[in-house]
Motif scaffolding. Sequence first.
Motif: not given
Length: 160
Positions: A108-122, A45-52
């Motif tokens: 398709n989550i590419v990053r999680v910012d410093g506030e814990g907010r997820k960002h996706f790439r369509d 149940n693991v997923w990762s962002t672009e930075d690994g």
Amino acid sequence: MSNRLFIVLTTILMTSFAVQAQHAGHHEHDEHGNCVEADTLENANVWSTEDGTMYFTCPVMKGEGRVENASAFSMVDGKRYFHCCPPCQGPFRADPQRWLSDFALPANIVRVDGEGRKHFRDPVTGVTAPLEENTLYADYSGSRYFFATEESMQAFRPEE
């Protein structure tokens, strides 16, 4: 007689230390109590962002966290499922399929910012956007894809 006893006890102790040394590396136990090397386990149940950076989504409460900070997990069919908290282990272990039947991980989550907010790439347009409460999504084969527009979601055809 005391020499034989000394030899037997020494042999037992040395065997015990040898067995402990074999298990001294990082290991975990599967659902049957068998020792398994941690680096050979599949994280289910693991997923990762672009930075690994690796994150998990708890199948019970849907809570999320970083794998490196995970405090609880369950082993099912040789796969490790991380939980948001130790109390989620009992219900999950009692009936894993109940919790996994409609479970989907972010695809398709590419990053999680410093506030814990997820960002996706369509996946269709390539547009990157923050994940909002009303962000459109579709689940395919256990993965959840997020979209910037309705048109993009309709045009999406995942590779099967």
